[in-house]
Design an enzyme around this catalytic site. Structure first.
Site, PDB file in Angstrom:
ATOM      1  N   ASP A   1       1.825   2.026   2.167  1.00 37.48           N
ATOM      2  CA  ASP A   1       1.906   2.157   0.710  1.00 37.48           C
ATOM      3  C   ASP A   1       3.304   1.925   0.167  1.00 37.48           C
ATOM      4  O   ASP A   1       3.493   1.176  -0.800  1.00 37.48           O
ATOM      5  CB  ASP A   1       1.442   3.555   0.286  1.00 37.48           C
ATOM      6  CG  ASP A   1      -0.072   3.679   0.244  1.00 37.48           C
ATOM      7  OD1 ASP A   1      -0.760   2.669   0.450  1.00 37.48           O
ATOM      8  OD2 ASP A   1      -0.562   4.801   0.014  1.00 37.48           O
TER       9      ASP A   1
ATOM     10  N   HIS B   1      -7.229   1.993   2.231  1.00 34.70           N
ATOM     11  CA  HIS B   1      -6.084   2.883   2.109  1.00 34.70           C
ATOM     12  C   HIS B   1      -5.039   2.474   3.140  1.00 34.70           C
ATOM     13  O   HIS B   1      -5.299   1.648   4.031  1.00 34.70           O
ATOM     14  CB  HIS B   1      -6.494   4.340   2.304  1.00 34.70           C
ATOM     15  CG  HIS B   1      -7.120   4.947   1.081  1.00 34.70           C
ATOM     16  ND1 HIS B   1      -6.417   5.137  -0.089  1.00 34.70           N
ATOM     17  CD2 HIS B   1      -8.383   5.395   0.844  1.00 34.70           C
ATOM     18  CE1 HIS B   1      -7.215   5.682  -0.991  1.00 34.70           C
ATOM     19  NE2 HIS B   1      -8.417   5.846  -0.456  1.00 34.70           N
TER      20      HIS B   1
END
Length: 386
Positions: free
Chosen positions: A169, A139
């Site tokens: 991200d 992540h």
């Protein structure tokens, strides 16, 4: 705050006429596809029956605005061919699976480019398509950790502060994927050009974002430890300070003339130690902090209003749309009862807008089947709803 769009799908923005297939996922892939949709591309999201298993309620998932959705089960016998039919008619395809998954499903780059040699095939991953960690789960926090970016964020002597998932991200991932797609699309449309695969890895993009800091580090202008530098909270006139009501003000008057205005308005011009004396930075920080604690955020906002002191109130997500400057620019808009950031950047000749809300899974199957000439979508929809 402005209200925008009429809820219809149509060509608008500088990418009007560009067709994009998005294989449903979470995080940076959908955000990248939303950026292309905001810019006017016809983005068709291929959702799986039953949903992604992780994510926001579809009706509130703003990263699916300005898109259309069809339902395709890639594990069904007809699923891969249906996606390949879409890829054949598209300019861009975006997928965010682990390396090798799209190939196993029958919709990898070789299969898609065989059907459409001009296709730009965008791959969004954390670790990239190769390397020792390529097959591993991850992540945002892990990606920005190994690139050194996370190590810079936070107070000296304290653990690094997690910047939500904005840095990895979206900045290191989505934005780099979109840049790569647009560059590859330009190449595909030049004489003799062809389609290609864009490998957008969050670790690559995030590392690239640290370019200036690496330059400063190698030039001796940056210390490789958190909270010790001009831009990482180490400097007493570049950071945030608590106010009397428990809120905060952001301070950043790096230039001398702005700093002079800052100290004057703060009321410490006559008592502040020389800002160039690094040995007295702790003393200066304590003085600035003490002054800010004497008034509320609203009072300090009024004090610095209209100045070049480079001071601003730290607003919450719910407060931000009501800031006078952002409201005047319609930086946030309302569509379908949902307040959201407006498309960015802005274009003089081909303005973009929020013209439809979050695409609901499968809601546009019939329309896309007709518009794109993919009748197999209707069969796929029947199979997934039986």
């Amino acid at each position: 705050m402005a209200t925008t769009g009429n809820g219809s799908h149509g060509s608008r923005g500088p990418l009007a006429g560009v067709r994009v297939v998005e294989l449903a996922g979470i995080g940076p892939g959908p955000f990248a596809a939303m950026l292309l949709a905001d810019l006017g591309a016809d983005v068709v999201r291929v959702d799986r029956p039953g949903g992604a298993g992780l994510g926001i309620e579809p009706a509130g998932d703003l990263t699916n605005r300005n898109k259309r959705s069809v339902l395709v089960d890639l594990k069904a016998a007809t699923g891969p061919d249906t996606v390949l039919d879409l890829a054949e008619r598209a300019d861009v395809l975006i997928e965010g699976y682990r390396p090798g998954v799209a190939e196993r499903l029958g919709v990898g780059p070789d299969a898609c480019l065989a059907r459409n040699p001009q296709l730009v095939y965008g791959r969004m991953t954390g670790w990239g398509q190769d390397g020792p960690l390529a097959e591993r789960a991850g992540h945002d926090i892990a990606y920005i950790a190994v690139t050194g970016a996370l190590s810079m964020i936070g107070t000296a002597g304290e653990p690094p502060v997690v910047p939500a998932n904005l840095l990895g991200d979206y900045a290191g991932g989505s934005l780099y994927l979109v840049v790569g797609i647009l560059a590859a699309l330009q190449h595909a449309r030049t004489p003799g050009g062809s389609g290609q695969v864009v490998d957008a890895a969050i670790v690559d993009g995030t590392a690239h974002l640290t370019m200036m800091i690496h330059g400063m580090l190698q030039a001796g202008g940056w210390q490789d430890r958190r909270g010790s530098n001009l831009l990482d909270g180490g400097c007493p006139f570049y950071g945030s300070y608590e106010t009397a009501d428990g809120a905060h003000m952001a301070v950043g008057p790096l230039e001398k003339r702005f700093y002079a205005e800052f100290t004057e308005l703060l009321g410490i011009a006559e008592t502040a130690p020389d800002r160039g004396d690094l040995a007295r930075w702790d003393e200066l920080r304590a003085l600035v902090a003490a002054r800010f604690r004497t008034r509320t955020r609203a009072e300090w906002t009024e004090v610095f209003d209209g100045s070049d002191a480079c001071v601003a109130p730290v607003l919450s997500l719910r407060e931000a749309p009501h800031h006078p400057h952002l409201a005047a620019r319609s930086t946030f808009v309302e569509h379908g009862g949902l307040t959201q950031p407006a498309p960015a950047p802005r274009f003089s000749a081909t303005p973009s807008s929020v013209h439809s809300g979050p695409a609901l899974p499968g809601a546009d199957t019939e329309a896309v089947a007709a518009d794109w000439g993919v009748p197999a979508l209707r069969t796929t929809r029947k199979d997934t709803t039986d």
